[in-house]
Design an enzyme around this catalytic site. Structure first.
Site, PDB file in Angstrom:
ATOM      1  N   HIS A 104       0.845  -1.195   0.000  1.00  0.00           N
ATOM      2  CA  HIS A 104       0.000   0.000   0.000  1.00  0.00           C
ATOM      3  C   HIS A 104       0.882   1.247   0.000  1.00  0.00           C
ATOM      4  O   HIS A 104       1.930   1.271   0.633  1.00  0.00           O
ATOM      5  CB  HIS A 104      -0.910   0.019   1.228  1.00  0.00           C
ATOM      6  CG  HIS A 104      -1.880  -1.099   1.252  1.00  0.00           C
ATOM      7  ND1 HIS A 104      -3.035  -1.082   0.500  1.00  0.00           N
ATOM      8  CD2 HIS A 104      -1.867  -2.286   1.895  1.00  0.00           C
ATOM      9  CE1 HIS A 104      -3.695  -2.206   0.701  1.00  0.00           C
ATOM     10  NE2 HIS A 104      -2.997  -2.954   1.547  1.00  0.00           N
ATOM     11  N   THR A 158      13.146 -10.216   3.537  1.00  0.00           N
ATOM     12  CA  THR A 158      12.775  -8.870   3.097  1.00  0.00           C
ATOM     13  C   THR A 158      13.699  -8.320   2.023  1.00  0.00           C
ATOM     14  O   THR A 158      13.489  -7.202   1.556  1.00  0.00           O
ATOM     15  CB  THR A 158      12.789  -7.901   4.295  1.00  0.00           C
ATOM     16  OG1 THR A 158      14.103  -7.890   4.855  1.00  0.00           O
ATOM     17  CG2 THR A 158      11.762  -8.306   5.342  1.00  0.00           C
ATOM     18  N   LYS A 159      14.735  -9.071   1.648  1.00  0.00           N
ATOM     19  CA  LYS A 159      15.657  -8.602   0.612  1.00  0.00           C
ATOM     20  C   LYS A 159      16.269  -9.798  -0.110  1.00  0.00           C
ATOM     21  O   LYS A 159      16.031 -10.949   0.279  1.00  0.00           O
ATOM     22  CB  LYS A 159      16.736  -7.708   1.212  1.00  0.00           C
ATOM     23  CG  LYS A 159      17.570  -8.367   2.291  1.00  0.00           C
ATOM     24  CD  LYS A 159      18.509  -7.379   2.928  1.00  0.00           C
ATOM     25  CE  LYS A 159      19.271  -8.042   4.058  1.00  0.00           C
ATOM     26  NZ  LYS A 159      20.110  -7.127   4.791  1.00  0.00           N
ATOM     27  N   LYS A 176      25.085 -18.792   7.103  1.00  0.00           N
ATOM     28  CA  LYS A 176      26.312 -19.351   6.523  1.00  0.00           C
ATOM     29  C   LYS A 176      26.073 -19.526   5.020  1.00  0.00           C
ATOM     30  O   LYS A 176      24.993 -19.228   4.513  1.00  0.00           O
ATOM     31  CB  LYS A 176      26.670 -20.698   7.153  1.00  0.00           C
ATOM     32  CG  LYS A 176      25.654 -21.811   6.898  1.00  0.00           C
ATOM     33  CD  LYS A 176      26.106 -23.085   7.541  1.00  0.00           C
ATOM     34  CE  LYS A 176      25.158 -24.229   7.214  1.00  0.00           C
ATOM     35  NZ  LYS A 176      25.634 -25.506   7.720  1.00  0.00           N
TER      36      LYS A 176
END
Length: 180
Positions: A104, A158-159, A176
């Site tokens: 949003h 998130t990435k 690792k």
């Protein structure tokens, strides 16, 4: 017209019948039902491999938003929403994996966020030979999960995840590398 009927009819069959058939672990019929779901998705979208497996209650939304590589599998309760998803070969998605795209708008402080509109679909590419653990959440924002990566159970990604990285936690962090 025929294409539209095929999509509507196939969608009704997938979500009204195949969606609820027994899961992969069900004795005798489980594997057959998982393959049947994948075949139905393949008939609706040839970018879904015939050799894939799709466990019960896997929700993909719009059928043309998914590309699923050979020998890859979507676990029970898999859900993708507001994302164009490309999954490579030999990818394992465990139970309850959630992949969310879009979002949003929230730039204006004068208007409620619900009145600012949405960002639309975003893209996510998952490389070959990836393992995504149970109940992992992936927030798809136009990045990739690299080849050979492992996403730990319950992780919140998130990435981007590099090739052969093992990530876990909230937010997911590299624990690792598999190739070192």
């Amino acid at each position: 017209m025929f294409h539209l009927l095929k999509i509507v009819g196939g969608g009704i069959f997938y979500y009204a019948v195949a969606y609820f058939l027994p899961g992969d672990s069900f004795p005798v019929l489980g594997r057959f039902c998982s393959r049947l779901r994948a075949r139905v998705l393949h008939a609706l979208n040839p970018a879904v491999s015939k050799s894939a497996t799709v466990d019960r209650k896997a929700y993909v939304g719009r059928f043309d938003s998914l590309r699923l590589g050979a020998c890859s599998g979507l676990g029970a309760g898999f859900r993708m929403q507001n994302v164009v998803l490309s999954i490579g070969r030999d990818v394992m998605c465990a139970e309850g994996v959630l992949i969310l795209g879009g979002g949003h708008r929230h730039e204006s402080l004068e208007r409620p966020m619900r009145c600012q509109g949405s960002l639309g679909k975003t893209r996510l590419t998952i490389g070959d030979d990836v393992w995504i653990g149970a109940r992992a959440v992936i927030l798809a924002k136009d990045y990739a999960i690299g080849r050979g990566a492992i996403i730990g159970a319950g992780a919140v990604v998130t990435k981007a995840v590099p090739d052969y990285a093992v990530v876990a936690g909230n937010p997911a962090k590299i624990i690792k590398y598999r190739n070192r």
